[in-house]
Design an enzyme around this catalytic site. Sequence first.
Site, PDB file in Angstrom:
ATOM      1  N   THR A   3       0.445  -2.982   7.820  1.00 55.40           N
ATOM      2  CA  THR A   3       0.525  -1.943   7.115  1.00 55.40           C
ATOM      3  C   THR A   3      -0.533  -1.457   5.926  1.00 55.40           C
ATOM      4  OG1 THR A   3       1.808  -3.178   5.459  1.00 55.40           O
ATOM      5  CG2 THR A   3       3.110  -1.804   7.329  1.00 55.40           C
ATOM      6  N   ASP A   4      -1.825  -2.316   6.219  1.00 53.91           N
ATOM      7  CA  ASP A   4      -2.983  -2.067   5.494  1.00 53.91           C
ATOM      8  C   ASP A   4      -4.050  -2.316   6.518  1.00 53.91           C
ATOM      9  OD1 ASP A   4      -3.809  -0.849   3.166  1.00 53.91           O
ATOM     10  OD2 ASP A   4      -4.572  -2.833   2.526  1.00 53.91           O
ATOM     11  N   ASP A   5      -5.041  -3.199   5.757  1.00 51.38           N
ATOM     12  CA  ASP A   5      -6.128  -3.568   6.595  1.00 51.38           C
ATOM     13  C   ASP A   5      -5.742  -4.426   7.805  1.00 51.38           C
ATOM     14  OD1 ASP A   5      -7.699  -1.843   5.201  1.00 51.38           O
ATOM     15  OD2 ASP A   5      -8.090  -3.498   3.752  1.00 51.38           O
TER      16      ASP A   5
END
Length: 284
Positions: A184-186
């Site tokens: 849910t991010d990098d």
Amino acid sequence: PFNLSSHTLLTLGDGTTIRASNITGADWPLLTVFDVWKWFGQARDAPPGTEASRLMHNPIIFAWQETNITIVGGAGATLDGQGAAWWGCATGNMTLPPCSGHSRPQNLFFSNVSNVQIINITTWNPPDWNVHLGWCDDVYVTGLSAHSLASTGAHPYGDEPNADGIDIDACQRVLVEDSFFSVTDDAICVKSGLDWFGRTYGRPTRDVLVRRCEIAAGAGPTIGSEMSGGVFNVTFEDIKMDSEELGITIKTARGRGGTVSDIVYRRIKGNNVGGAAIQLNTGY
């Protein structure tokens, strides 16, 4: 949570799951950030300069100032952070349990560790990042499968705050290959320290190869935004991205400092990338 010492082989057999407690923050010892993550200098969830930013919860698996550590998993071997319990307090009221006033733990954090191997491990549902390699030398990661999932097993982008797949942070001589990310991010992020702390300790990330990886959700291969110590000689090759928030990204902020040099992207394929395919952002 537990810590690993030098010259340790941790083997997870077929179907083994290490499942973290999420009942109360009291199950999680507190670490002094300036000891174990001095080039970042502060806990990530707390306001900078506050007493709360001085401490962070012990990662589920942690090693500090050690050498020669290997983690090997059999079929389906999993590290489950049960992170959903932490997400509300991290983005809302930090005084609520399990945060209890302090920043979330990561699923795995090796700090100042040399000669690391992580082989065939699935990590998911992290309170914070899945795998964090900080100030490490001579690292080999293969067969890593990193997921940031809601308790329902769905993948609603953004429900979990900042749950990266793997962060290569002030590290040197790193190979990551044949791995999968749905986060849910990098997904795969290269860093080297934050602002004054990163510049003062000046530990660059250099000599990194990431190859034959698949990113099913999250953001594509990323450098920054904490890159104040510099990033040199990094190659991303044979990366497949599908339904990404962003593609290739190099990001920093005004005043952050640091140099990014000798970066190679080779055979990067993106499908349904939601934002920019390639983004250089110095005002992040």
